[in-house]
Design a protein around this motif. Structure first.
Motif, PDB file in Angstrom:
ATOM      1  N   PRO A 181     -17.318 -34.132  20.710  1.00 55.28           N
ATOM      2  CA  PRO A 181     -16.680 -35.447  20.625  1.00 55.28           C
ATOM      3  C   PRO A 181     -15.404 -35.457  19.796  1.00 55.28           C
ATOM      4  O   PRO A 181     -14.482 -36.235  20.080  1.00 55.28           O
ATOM      5  CB  PRO A 181     -17.765 -36.319  19.979  1.00 55.28           C
ATOM      6  CG  PRO A 181     -19.048 -35.654  20.367  1.00 55.28           C
ATOM      7  CD  PRO A 181     -18.754 -34.186  20.382  1.00 55.28           C
ATOM      8  N   ARG A 234     -16.528 -27.827  28.512  1.00 60.97           N
ATOM      9  CA  ARG A 234     -17.491 -28.510  27.645  1.00 60.97           C
ATOM     10  C   ARG A 234     -16.856 -28.686  26.264  1.00 60.97           C
ATOM     11  O   ARG A 234     -16.400 -27.721  25.662  1.00 60.97           O
ATOM     12  CB  ARG A 234     -18.786 -27.706  27.534  1.00 60.97           C
ATOM     13  CG  ARG A 234     -19.845 -28.320  26.614  1.00 60.97           C
ATOM     14  CD  ARG A 234     -21.089 -27.453  26.583  1.00 60.97           C
ATOM     15  NE  ARG A 234     -21.772 -27.452  27.863  1.00 60.97           N
ATOM     16  CZ  ARG A 234     -22.722 -28.327  28.201  1.00 60.97           C
ATOM     17  NH1 ARG A 234     -23.104 -29.266  27.332  1.00 60.97           N
ATOM     18  NH2 ARG A 234     -23.283 -28.268  29.383  1.00 60.97           N
ATOM     19  N   PHE A 283     -15.865 -37.734  32.116  1.00 66.12           N
ATOM     20  CA  PHE A 283     -16.795 -36.809  31.471  1.00 66.12           C
ATOM     21  C   PHE A 283     -18.239 -37.229  31.676  1.00 66.12           C
ATOM     22  O   PHE A 283     -18.552 -38.415  31.789  1.00 66.12           O
ATOM     23  CB  PHE A 283     -16.516 -36.742  29.963  1.00 66.12           C
ATOM     24  CG  PHE A 283     -15.184 -36.145  29.614  1.00 66.12           C
ATOM     25  CD1 PHE A 283     -15.076 -34.806  29.272  1.00 66.12           C
ATOM     26  CD2 PHE A 283     -14.036 -36.917  29.651  1.00 66.12           C
ATOM     27  CE1 PHE A 283     -13.845 -34.260  28.947  1.00 66.12           C
ATOM     28  CE2 PHE A 283     -12.798 -36.378  29.331  1.00 66.12           C
ATOM     29  CZ  PHE A 283     -12.704 -35.040  28.978  1.00 66.12           C
ATOM     30  N   GLU A 284     -19.098 -36.222  31.691  1.00 66.60           N
ATOM     31  CA  GLU A 284     -20.536 -36.432  31.634  1.00 66.60           C
ATOM     32  C   GLU A 284     -21.014 -36.078  30.227  1.00 66.60           C
ATOM     33  O   GLU A 284     -20.559 -35.092  29.646  1.00 66.60           O
ATOM     34  CB  GLU A 284     -21.244 -35.540  32.656  1.00 66.60           C
ATOM     35  CG  GLU A 284     -20.834 -35.807  34.091  1.00 66.60           C
ATOM     36  CD  GLU A 284     -21.406 -34.779  35.050  1.00 66.60           C
ATOM     37  OE1 GLU A 284     -21.954 -33.753  34.563  1.00 66.60           O
ATOM     38  OE2 GLU A 284     -21.293 -34.983  36.267  1.00 66.60           O
ATOM     39  N   HIS A 285     -21.920 -36.874  29.698  1.00 66.50           N
ATOM     40  CA  HIS A 285     -22.457 -36.641  28.357  1.00 66.50           C
ATOM     41  C   HIS A 285     -23.685 -35.755  28.493  1.00 66.50           C
ATOM     42  O   HIS A 285     -24.682 -36.155  29.085  1.00 66.50           O
ATOM     43  CB  HIS A 285     -22.810 -37.977  27.705  1.00 66.50           C
ATOM     44  CG  HIS A 285     -22.920 -37.893  26.224  1.00 66.50           C
ATOM     45  ND1 HIS A 285     -23.462 -38.896  25.441  1.00 66.50           N
ATOM     46  CD2 HIS A 285     -22.546 -36.924  25.346  1.00 66.50           C
ATOM     47  CE1 HIS A 285     -23.425 -38.539  24.167  1.00 66.50           C
ATOM     48  NE2 HIS A 285     -22.880 -37.361  24.091  1.00 66.50           N
ATOM     49  N   ASP A 314     -22.519 -32.962  23.880  1.00 70.31           N
ATOM     50  CA  ASP A 314     -21.177 -32.558  24.288  1.00 70.31           C
ATOM     51  C   ASP A 314     -20.704 -33.414  25.457  1.00 70.31           C
ATOM     52  O   ASP A 314     -21.485 -34.136  26.086  1.00 70.31           O
ATOM     53  CB  ASP A 314     -21.151 -31.087  24.707  1.00 70.31           C
ATOM     54  CG  ASP A 314     -21.437 -30.144  23.556  1.00 70.31           C
ATOM     55  OD1 ASP A 314     -21.153 -30.529  22.399  1.00 70.31           O
ATOM     56  OD2 ASP A 314     -21.944 -29.046  23.813  1.00 70.31           O
ATOM     57  N   TYR A 315     -19.412 -33.306  25.739  1.00 73.48           N
ATOM     58  CA  TYR A 315     -18.829 -33.971  26.907  1.00 73.48           C
ATOM     59  C   TYR A 315     -18.321 -32.893  27.865  1.00 73.48           C
ATOM     60  O   TYR A 315     -17.579 -31.991  27.458  1.00 73.48           O
ATOM     61  CB  TYR A 315     -17.685 -34.892  26.487  1.00 73.48           C
ATOM     62  CG  TYR A 315     -18.145 -36.148  25.779  1.00 73.48           C
ATOM     63  CD1 TYR A 315     -18.367 -37.319  26.489  1.00 73.48           C
ATOM     64  CD2 TYR A 315     -18.364 -36.145  24.410  1.00 73.48           C
ATOM     65  CE1 TYR A 315     -18.802 -38.478  25.849  1.00 73.48           C
ATOM     66  CE2 TYR A 315     -18.793 -37.296  23.752  1.00 73.48           C
ATOM     67  CZ  TYR A 315     -19.013 -38.457  24.488  1.00 73.48           C
ATOM     68  OH  TYR A 315     -19.436 -39.594  23.840  1.00 73.48           O
ATOM     69  N   LEU A 317     -12.292 -41.424  29.210  1.00 68.93           N
ATOM     70  CA  LEU A 317     -13.468 -40.723  28.703  1.00 68.93           C
ATOM     71  C   LEU A 317     -14.687 -41.055  29.553  1.00 68.93           C
ATOM     72  O   LEU A 317     -15.441 -40.170  29.966  1.00 68.93           O
ATOM     73  CB  LEU A 317     -13.719 -41.105  27.249  1.00 68.93           C
ATOM     74  CG  LEU A 317     -14.943 -40.500  26.565  1.00 68.93           C
ATOM     75  CD1 LEU A 317     -14.848 -38.982  26.523  1.00 68.93           C
ATOM     76  CD2 LEU A 317     -15.093 -41.057  25.147  1.00 68.93           C
ATOM     77  N   SER A 318     -14.858 -42.329  29.851  1.00 63.84           N
ATOM     78  CA  SER A 318     -16.022 -42.759  30.642  1.00 63.84           C
ATOM     79  C   SER A 318     -15.960 -42.220  32.063  1.00 63.84           C
ATOM     80  O   SER A 318     -16.968 -41.787  32.618  1.00 63.84           O
ATOM     81  CB  SER A 318     -16.096 -44.286  30.669  1.00 63.84           C
ATOM     82  OG  SER A 318     -16.214 -44.814  29.360  1.00 63.84           O
TER      83      SER A 318
END
Length: 240
Positions: free
Chosen positions: A121, A118, A136-138, A142-143, A132-133
């Motif tokens: 940004p 975790r 990761f999950e937003h 946090d990502y 990034l897209s």
């Protein structure tokens, strides 16, 4: 260190030095205060560019699986960056070659953060946006690294002054750690451990502003990647 001096009720750093001489267990506490843990994703883009263009394709030639070791991985940004690079830039064109990644660090707090995967940004600002897209999950500001990206990354405690984890490894990343902060004798010690764990033809990634300690006659430059390779085709070091 000054905070620790206050916790012990001592007057100054000179008093702390005297305390260390009479309380040998305090050295372990002091060592825990000293690591420098500056880390972020895709740190030093030239390093990962060299890995993508030259080194990883060469290591993967004729292989079905590679092993990488991120030594001194702090909170996991480097091994996860390598996993993202492999999955999104290399795996589609390397014919099904797999990459397993081990991240190690001496600091258990850093390893717990790495396993949590975790990140804020600010640590992701240099990462290519498509990665990034996809990676990761937003969650709550946090990502969090997606499970499919984490599947090939494992973490374990390790002090670089100790023998290396069980190899052999095709790729070792040891940037801005041993060859930056240790004295020459310590660097030579670490280099011997890494060389023993590096398979013939493997590569070692160094930081941008460091060089191998002497003697390092087992290594030679890696063409076009500002790397060095162990002589007689026995290994190599990337030094972008």
């Amino acid at each position: 260190m000054r905070r620790r001096v206050g916790e012990l009720g001592l007057s100054d750093l000179a008093a702390y030095r005297a305390y260390l001489e009479t309380h040998p267990d305090e050295w372990e506490h002091l060592e825990a205060l000293t690591p420098i843990t500056i880390s972020r994703f895709y740190r030093d883009a030239a390093v990962f560019g060299a890995l993508e263009r030259e080194v990883l394709p060469a290591l993967a030639a004729g292989r079905s699986r590679l092993r990488a070791w991120s030594a001194g991985c702090a909170s996991g940004e480097e091994p996860y960056t390598l996993a993202l690079l492999w999955r999104h830039a290399l795996a589609p064109r390397l014919g099904g070659v797999a990459l397993d990644i081990l991240g190690t660090d001496v600091d258990p707090t850093m390893l717990r953060r790495a396993a949590d995967a975790r990140y804020q940004p600010s640590s992701l600002k240099e990462l290519p946006e498509p990665w990034l897209s996809a990676g990761f999950e937003h969650q709550g500001g946090d990502y969090v690294v997606r499970p499919e990206q984490r599947a090939r990354v494992a973490f374990a405690p390790h002090d670089l002054r100790d023998p290396a984890p069980d190899g052999p490894f095709d790729l070792v990343l040891c940037r801005n750690v041993a060859f930056t902060y240790l004295a020459t004798e310590g660097q030579q010690h670490v280099l011997r451990h890494i060389a023993a764990a590096l398979r013939p033809g493997g590569a070692l990634v160094l930081g941008l502003h460091v060089s191998l300690p002497e003697p390092s006659s087992d290594f030679e430059p890696w063409p076009r990647a500002r790397a060095v390779r162990r002589r007689a085709g026995t290994g190599g070091v990337i030094h972008p």
